[in-house]
Design an enzyme around this catalytic site. Structure first.
Site, PDB file in Angstrom:
ATOM      1  N   LYS A   1      21.070  -5.404  -6.408  1.00  0.00           N
ATOM      2  CA  LYS A   1      22.199  -5.325  -7.531  1.00  0.00           C
ATOM      3  C   LYS A   1      23.252  -4.052  -7.089  1.00  0.00           C
ATOM      4  CE  LYS A   1      19.171  -4.911 -11.032  1.00  0.00           C
ATOM      5  NZ  LYS A   1      18.055  -4.908 -10.242  1.00  0.00           N
TER       6      LYS A   1
ATOM      7  N   ARG B   1      17.990  -4.975 -19.966  1.00  0.00           N
ATOM      8  CA  ARG B   1      16.672  -5.142 -19.656  1.00  0.00           C
ATOM      9  C   ARG B   1      15.665  -5.462 -20.526  1.00  0.00           C
ATOM     10  NH1 ARG B   1      17.094  -1.607 -14.708  1.00  0.00           N
ATOM     11  NH2 ARG B   1      15.229  -1.406 -13.543  1.00  0.00           N
TER      12      ARG B   1
ATOM     13  N   ARG C   1      13.339   0.946   1.365  1.00  0.00           N
ATOM     14  CA  ARG C   1      14.395   1.906   0.688  1.00  0.00           C
ATOM     15  C   ARG C   1      13.574   3.308   0.497  1.00  0.00           C
ATOM     16  NH1 ARG C   1      16.795  -0.295  -4.969  1.00  0.00           N
ATOM     17  NH2 ARG C   1      15.022   0.304  -5.579  1.00  0.00           N
TER      18      ARG C   1
ATOM     19  N   ARG D   1      13.108   8.405  -4.190  1.00  0.00           N
ATOM     20  CA  ARG D   1      13.018   7.878  -5.390  1.00  0.00           C
ATOM     21  C   ARG D   1      11.378   7.870  -5.683  1.00  0.00           C
ATOM     22  NH1 ARG D   1      16.634   2.963  -7.447  1.00  0.00           N
ATOM     23  NH2 ARG D   1      14.636   2.690  -8.719  1.00  0.00           N
TER      24      ARG D   1
ATOM     25  N   ARG E   1       6.768  -2.060 -11.629  1.00  0.00           N
ATOM     26  CA  ARG E   1       8.171  -2.232 -12.104  1.00  0.00           C
ATOM     27  C   ARG E   1       8.307  -3.893 -11.928  1.00  0.00           C
ATOM     28  NH1 ARG E   1      10.397   1.302  -7.425  1.00  0.00           N
ATOM     29  NH2 ARG E   1      12.664   0.264  -8.020  1.00  0.00           N
TER      30      ARG E   1
HETATM   31  P1  ADP Z   1      15.367  -0.738  -9.856  1.00  0.00           P
HETATM   32  O1  ADP Z   1      16.162  -1.937 -10.473  1.00  0.00           O
HETATM   33  O2  ADP Z   1      15.392  -0.866  -8.340  1.00  0.00           O
HETATM   34  O3  ADP Z   1      14.015  -0.872 -10.534  1.00  0.00           O
HETATM   35  P2  ADP Z   1      16.956   1.006 -11.362  1.00  0.00           P
HETATM   36  O4  ADP Z   1      17.763   2.147 -10.925  1.00  0.00           O
HETATM   37  O5  ADP Z   1      17.671  -0.128 -12.100  1.00  0.00           O
HETATM   38  O6  ADP Z   1      15.977   0.655 -10.334  1.00  0.00           O
HETATM   39  O7  ADP Z   1      15.969   1.728 -12.660  1.00  0.00           O
HETATM   40  C1  ADP Z   1      15.236   2.682 -12.412  1.00  0.00           C
HETATM   41  C2  ADP Z   1      14.318   2.868 -13.611  1.00  0.00           C
HETATM   42  O8  ADP Z   1      15.078   3.440 -14.744  1.00  0.00           O
HETATM   43  C3  ADP Z   1      13.550   1.807 -14.340  1.00  0.00           C
HETATM   44  O9  ADP Z   1      12.300   1.554 -13.672  1.00  0.00           O
HETATM   45  C4  ADP Z   1      13.489   2.281 -15.461  1.00  0.00           C
HETATM   46  O10 ADP Z   1      12.630   3.239 -15.714  1.00  0.00           O
HETATM   47  C5  ADP Z   1      14.872   3.120 -15.715  1.00  0.00           C
HETATM   48  N1  ADP Z   1      15.693   2.267 -16.497  1.00  0.00           N
HETATM   49  C6  ADP Z   1      16.849   1.795 -15.943  1.00  0.00           C
HETATM   50  N2  ADP Z   1      17.650   0.967 -16.510  1.00  0.00           N
HETATM   51  C7  ADP Z   1      16.715   0.844 -17.742  1.00  0.00           C
HETATM   52  C8  ADP Z   1      17.123   0.128 -18.829  1.00  0.00           C
HETATM   53  N3  ADP Z   1      18.132  -0.767 -19.063  1.00  0.00           N
HETATM   54  N4  ADP Z   1      16.155   0.183 -19.789  1.00  0.00           N
HETATM   55  C9  ADP Z   1      14.973   0.851 -19.703  1.00  0.00           C
HETATM   56  N5  ADP Z   1      14.747   1.649 -18.669  1.00  0.00           N
HETATM   57  C10 ADP Z   1      15.753   1.560 -17.699  1.00  0.00           C
END
Ligand code: ADP
Length: 190
Positions: free
Chosen positions: A14, A89, A128, A134, A146
Site C-alpha cells: 500500500k 482498519r 522490509r 520497525r 498483525r
Molecule cells: P502495516 O500495514 O505494514 O502493518 P501500518 O504502517 O499501516 O503497517 O501500521 C502499523 C501499525 O500502526 C499497526 O499494526 C497498528 O498498530 C497501527 N495502526 C495503523 N493504522 C491503524 C488504524 N487505522 N487503526 C488502528 N491501528 C492502526
C-alpha cells in the site's frame, strides 16, 4: 475529488503504490501508520500511547485513530482528494470516515484492495524488517499477530465497501509498475 481507500494486509504494498499515486494524481496521502510513526519519532503523548499497541502488532483504539484522521482532514486545505492507506482498519473506523467526509462535503470514490497470499506477505515484511527499523517488522510472532488482526478485524471493512458497490480487488503480486497500471485504470474509471 477522488477519495480512495487503498486496502490490503500488512506488506501488501500500500505504501509503495501510494507514493506513485500521489505523484500521478496529486492526491494527499493519509497513512495512519506513518502518522503514528511521526508522533512516535517526535515523542508526543499520542505517539507513546500508540507505541504500546503498534509494537505488539495490535490495533490502536478506534477513537484515537479517528480523532487523528479527523484532525488531518480538517487541517488539509485545497486537496484534490485523499488516499487513505491503512485506514479504515475496522468497520467502526469506516463508519466514522463516512460521517467525517460527509460533514466536509466529500465521500469515498472507491476501495482498491491489493490481494497478496499470506506466505508472500510474511517474506516481504521480514525483508522490509532488515532496513525499516520497525519493531513490528522484526519478529515472526508480531508479524503473525498483525496478519491475524487483519483477518479478524480489518477484512470485514472490505465487505462494508462491497455493500456500497465500491469494492475492487487487484492482484498485488507482480511488478510494481504493472500493479500501478492496474490501480490507475480503476482510478481513471471513477
Ligand atoms: P502495516 O500495514 O505494514 O502493518 P501500518 O504502517 O499501516 O503497517 O501500521 C502499523 C501499525 O500502526 C499497526 O499494526 C497498528 O498498530 C497501527 N495502526 C495503523 N493504522 C491503524 C488504524 N487505522 N487503526 C488502528 N491501528 C492502526
Amino acid at each position: 475529488m477522488l477519495n480512495i481507500v487503498l486496502f490490503g494486509p500488512p506488506g501488501a504494498g500500500k505504501g509503495t503504490q501510494s507514493e506513485k499515486l500521489i505523484e500521478k494524481y496529486g492526491l494527499t496521502h493519509l497513512s495512519t501508520g506513518d502518522l503514528f510513526r511521526k508522533h512516535l519519532g517526535e515523542g508526543t503523548d499520542l505517539g507513546k500511547l500508540a507505541k504500546k499497541y503498534m509494537d505488539e502488532g495490535h490495533l490502536v483504539p478506534d477513537q484515537v485513530v479517528i480523532s487523528m484522521v479527523e484532525d488531518k482532514i480538517s487541517n488539509t486545505e485545497g486537496s484534490k482528494g485523499f488516499i487513505f492507506d491503512g485506514f479504515p482498519r475496522t468497520t467502526a473506523q469506516a463508519e466514522a470516515l463516512d460521517v467525517m467526509l460527509a460533514n466536509n462535503g466529500m465521500k469515498i470514490s472507491g476501495m482498491i484492495a491489493l490481494d497478496v497470499p499470506e506466505e508472500i506477505l510474511k517474506e516481504r515484511i521480514k525483508e522490509r524488517g532488515k532496513t525499516s527499523n520497525r519493531a513490528d517488522d522484526q519478529d515472526e510472532e508480531k508479524i503473525n499477530t498483525r496478519i491475524k488482526v487483519y483477518l479478524d478485524e480489518t477484512l470485514p471493512v472490505a465487505k462494508y465497501y462491497e455493500n456500497q458497490g465500491k469494492y475492487k480487488s487487484i492482484n498485488g503480486v507482480g511488478g510494481i509498475d504493472e500493479i500501478f497500471m492496474e490501480i490507475s485504470e480503476v482510478l481513471d474509471s471513477y
